[in-house]
Motif scaffolding. Structure first.
Motif, mmCIF file in Angstrom:
data_model
loop_
_atom_site.group_PDB
_atom_site.id
_atom_site.type_symbol
_atom_site.label_atom_id
_atom_site.label_comp_id
_atom_site.label_asym_id
_atom_site.label_seq_id
_atom_site.Cartn_x
_atom_site.Cartn_y
_atom_site.Cartn_z
ATOM 1 N N SER A 223 0.844 -1.189 0.000
ATOM 2 C CA SER A 223 0.000 0.000 0.000
ATOM 3 C C SER A 223 0.880 1.239 0.000
ATOM 4 O O SER A 223 2.115 1.152 -0.031
ATOM 5 C CB SER A 223 -0.916 0.008 1.228
ATOM 6 N N LEU A 224 0.239 2.401 0.061
ATOM 7 C CA LEU A 224 0.996 3.658 0.098
ATOM 8 C C LEU A 224 1.839 3.811 1.360
ATOM 9 O O LEU A 224 2.691 4.702 1.430
ATOM 10 C CB LEU A 224 0.022 4.841 -0.014
ATOM 11 N N LEU A 225 1.592 2.964 2.350
ATOM 12 C CA LEU A 225 2.436 3.002 3.543
ATOM 13 C C LEU A 225 3.907 2.766 3.200
ATOM 14 O O LEU A 225 4.797 3.138 3.963
ATOM 15 C CB LEU A 225 1.983 1.946 4.549
ATOM 16 N N LEU A 228 6.010 5.793 3.465
ATOM 17 C CA LEU A 228 6.210 6.465 4.758
ATOM 18 C C LEU A 228 7.633 6.293 5.312
ATOM 19 O O LEU A 228 8.255 7.279 5.725
ATOM 20 C CB LEU A 228 5.162 5.957 5.756
ATOM 21 N N ARG A 359 -5.661 6.131 5.672
ATOM 22 C CA ARG A 359 -5.803 6.380 4.238
ATOM 23 C C ARG A 359 -4.603 5.886 3.441
ATOM 24 O O ARG A 359 -4.705 5.638 2.240
ATOM 25 C CB ARG A 359 -6.026 7.871 3.989
ATOM 26 N N LEU A 360 -3.468 5.743 4.091
ATOM 27 C CA LEU A 360 -2.275 5.259 3.395
ATOM 28 C C LEU A 360 -2.306 3.749 3.168
ATOM 29 O O LEU A 360 -1.408 3.207 2.524
ATOM 30 C CB LEU A 360 -1.019 5.634 4.192
ATOM 31 N N GLU A 361 -3.342 3.072 3.696
ATOM 32 C CA GLU A 361 -3.471 1.635 3.447
ATOM 33 C C GLU A 361 -3.960 1.333 2.026
ATOM 34 O O GLU A 361 -3.990 0.173 1.614
ATOM 35 C CB GLU A 361 -4.440 1.005 4.461
ATOM 36 N N TRP A 362 -4.358 2.357 1.297
ATOM 37 C CA TRP A 362 -4.796 2.145 -0.086
ATOM 38 C C TRP A 362 -3.637 1.625 -0.920
ATOM 39 O O TRP A 362 -2.499 2.060 -0.738
ATOM 40 C CB TRP A 362 -5.304 3.486 -0.663
#
Length: 729
Positions: A223-225, A228, A359-362
């Motif tokens: 995901s987008l994580l 990070l 939201r970063l789980e997308w």
């Protein structure tokens, strides 16, 4: 209303809220002042970018050894004569065609024309050749090969002190020939540079390592994580350069600190972010709402990050405390990067997770699993076969360690450094080697003698002392053998030269081979034992308090010794002995490991591997404290940290591989040791041997004598667990 955080069994655990520790309080303050935190780090990041650019002109390319006799002699030679000392000469070599010797008609005239033109291209250089010396030191046994030494005035504005002199000298002899044979320019510095423009720069290395890290993180998070941890590194690395730039006004900082900050910073910052984000994910998977998950991850993973960062900082003090300035500067850089990474991970990261974490789980649609089935299976097998795992791991490590007993410290031999050099430099080296003159002349010993004194003759040693090499009451004599200075024969030759100089009143020994000996004494003498002992004691105290155990820190330190020995063994086997260097690096064996590399590997690997030990053991401790048996605590701890540790190690491995993209053989050796060491440590040692030993010792792992507990002000984990069990009854 916030949901209460829960522990791994689903029970309510209010420790992160009702009795917040330091990391939890920092996270709460950061969340409450999120814009102050965000703006502050943005400003520091931008300032760091500017500092990194300006610091480049202030970084040093020197390798000084103040107070050491050879270094002081070399400094005196450069001061009085303008060149030489620890700056080996440039060498112009010509191999005459068969049937022609230096005594053939017209040859000396052609040599004079070429050598005079070469000398004119480097004004102020000291020169020596057959024409200035008249002896046989400059001619091969068959009379076909001869050479000239050129000592240009060094400039320390780049890694090569002859960066300007070399092109001028090369142009002067370009197209020149003697009896139809070309003249080649070579030299130790030319060969070691790997080609002035070859290899990758710091930015390219960092981008390559960052791209590789993103791939690994994308696989881990899906995901987008994945972005990070990279964001944390993007903030931490430039911010560290603010400190580096400030230090340039206080002390000399080596140019290699840029590589260390960029690549080690990338790995450490990502490691810390990985630990915190993974724990945040786990808490959310157990049903905690976002704020509670952030606070719980700060209380647990954040605490591990702080102790890991302090431990890494302490270990890197090994370099900051050495008497060698350029290594001290690497130590200063190493002190800064983990502390900055800890600061970013404990302040900015909780703010981001609190604000937009879910939201970063997308685009992931189902909850992420935080327990690795692979590592849980490995841990279960290790626990079930603890003796086999221990013996097997130690046997493999013993095989890797064996080569270290033949470790030879010194500069890599010319044949190895020539692998990445240009064609002309390699041709010059080949002419010297094939003719029997040998590579020893590339790094002569320079002696400073009284003007009326001579160096006694020594069997197997050639020497030159042109009349022009006199200044006031001093003269310089160059002496060398055919052997590589770092080989056994080369070291014997240096001892013979020292013995001969010892018979001359007022004689002083310099040159790069002698300074290498001083380097070994300065780095690996009695002072190092004191430094290492101090680091071990401080690390032991930190870990004892962090892990609330005496045995676990002892085991961690012993495993670090094994890990380092295995890394040194790999270095010796691969580079010194040459197993795989041709296939991997197109280079022959170096015959020696660069003087400063083992200490740099010690400082960096000691800290980084301790990172992984703290990550794993703190999680095992937590599982044990929650009431699980020692074996089950090992299985659960490895299952929840194994993927994290191997992912972080893989990212560091790729970063160190990127570091190996530079042309210099020294840096390639360093990158090999770090890359091999970090993978071995994260897999075989921390993934198999460490849990096997914890399982073997059972509850003894958490042994904490009452006096030690009182002094360190900690409650032993065994006592805490028993109290929980009593309450549950």
């Amino acid at each position: 209303m916030q949901a209460e955080p829960t522990d791994v069994r689903g029970r309510t655990d209010t420790s992160a809220v009702t009795a917040p520790g330091l990391t939890t309080r920092v996270a709460l303050w950061s969340i409450a002042h999120r814009w102050v935190v965000v703006v502050g780090w943005v400003v520091l990041t931008l300032a760091g970018g500017l500092a990194a650019e300006r610091a480049g002109d202030r970084l040093s390319f020197r390798f000084d050894l103040p107070g050491q006799p050879a270094y002081e002699t070399n400094s005196a030679i450069v001061e009085r004569f303008g060149s030489g000392g620890d700056n080996p000469p440039l060498v112009a070599v010509v191999r005459l065609p068969p049937g022609t010797t230096v005594d053939s008609p017209g040859v000396r005239g052609e040599l004079a024309g070429v050598f005079d033109r070469a000398a004119a291209s480097v004004p102020g250089a000291r020169t020596a050749s057959l024409l200035t010396d008249g002896g046989k030191a400059f001619v091969s046994a068959d009379g076909r090969t001869t050479f000239a030494l050129f000592y240009p005035i060094p400039e320390y504005t780049s890694s090569d002190p002859y960066a300007k002199a070399l092109p001028a000298l090369t142009r002067a002899v370009a197209g020149a020939s003697v009896a139809g044979s070309p003249v080649h320019v070579t030299g130790a510095s030319v060969l070691a540079s790997g080609g002035a423009s070859g290899g990758s720069g710091v930015l390219v290395e960092t981008l390559a390592a960052g791209a590789a890290a993103l791939v690994v993180l994308a696989i881990v998070f899906g995901s987008l994580l994945a972005l990070l941890p990279l964001l944390i590194a993007v903030v931490a690395i430039p911010t560290t350069f603010v400190g580096i730039y400030a230090l340039t006004y206080v002390t000399d900082m080596s140019t290699i600190t840029r590589n260390i900050v960029a690549l080690v910073g990338l790995g450490v910052a990502i490691d810390y972010a990985l630990l915190v984000v993974t724990r945040w994910r786990e808490e959310r998977g157990l049903g905690a709402d976002n704020r509670a998950a952030v606070l719980k991850s700060s209380a647990t993973a954040g605490r591990s990050v702080v102790f890991s960062g302090i431990t890494v900082t302490v270990s890197l003090a090994a370099l900051a405390l050495t008497p060698v300035p350029f290594l001290r500067s690497i130590g200063y850089a190493g002190l800064l990067i983990p502390l900055v990474s800890v600061a970013v991970s404990t302040t900015l990261l909780p703010v981001i997770l609190d604000a937009i974490g879910p939201r970063l789980e997308w685009p992931r649609k189902k909850p992420a699993g935080t327990v690795s089935r692979l590592w849980t299976g490995v841990a279960r097998w290790v626990v079930g076969h603890r003796i086999t795992a221990t013996v097997g791991s130690l046997a493999v490590l013993a095989l890797l360690i064996v080569p270290v007993f033949s470790l030879n410290l010194g500069e890599p031999q010319a044949g190895a450094t020539a692998a990445t050099a240009d064609v002309e430099a390699r041709a010059g080296l080949r002419a010297l080697t094939d003719s029997g003159i040998g590579p020893g002349v590339l790094r002569p010993t320079e002696l400073l003698l009284p003007v009326d004194a001579n160096l006694p003759a020594v069997d197997g040693i050639s020497a030159t002392a042109p009349d022009a090499w006199r200044h006031d009451a001093s003269r310089v004599v160059d002496a060398w053998s055919a052997a590589e200075p770092t080989s056994g024969a080369g070291k014997d030759a240096l001892r013979a030269i020292r013995d001969a100089a010892g018979r001359v009143p007022g004689a002083r020994v310099g040159g790069s081979p002698a300074q290498d000996g001083d380097f070994v004494h300065a780095l690996y003498g009695p002072d190092l034992l004191i430094i290492v002992a101090a680091i071990v004691i401080v690390t032991m105290l930190l870990l004892t308090r962090a892990l609330r155990s005496v045995w676990l820190p002892i085991k961690a330190l012993l495993l670090n010794v094994v890990s380092l020995a295995a890394a040194y063994g790999v270095l010796t086997f691969v580079w010194q002995e040459g197993h795989g260097t041709r296939a991997l690096f197109s280079s022959p064996a170096t015959g020696a490991i660069t003087l400063w590399v083992p200490l740099a590997v010690f400082a960096l690997l000691f800290g980084l591997s301790m990172d992984y030990e703290v990550f794993i053991l703190t999680r095992i401790n937590e599982e044990y404290e929650n009431g699980h048996s020692p074996d089950e605590a090992v299985i659960r701890g490895i299952g929840r940290t194994g993927r994290l540790v191997t992912s972080g190690a893989l990212i560091l491995f790729l970063a160190f591989v990127a570091l190996g993209g530079v042309p210099q053989t020294d840096v390639k050796i360093l990158s090999t040791g770090l890359a091999a060491g970090i993978i071995l440590d994260a897999t075989l040692i921390r993934g198999v041997l460490a849990p096997a030993l914890v399982s073997l010792f059972g509850r003894l792992n958490w042994w904490m004598p009452a006096p030690v507990a009182r002094v360190l002000r900690v409650t032993p984990i065994r006592q805490t667990t028993m109290e929980k069990e009593d309450r549950q009854r």
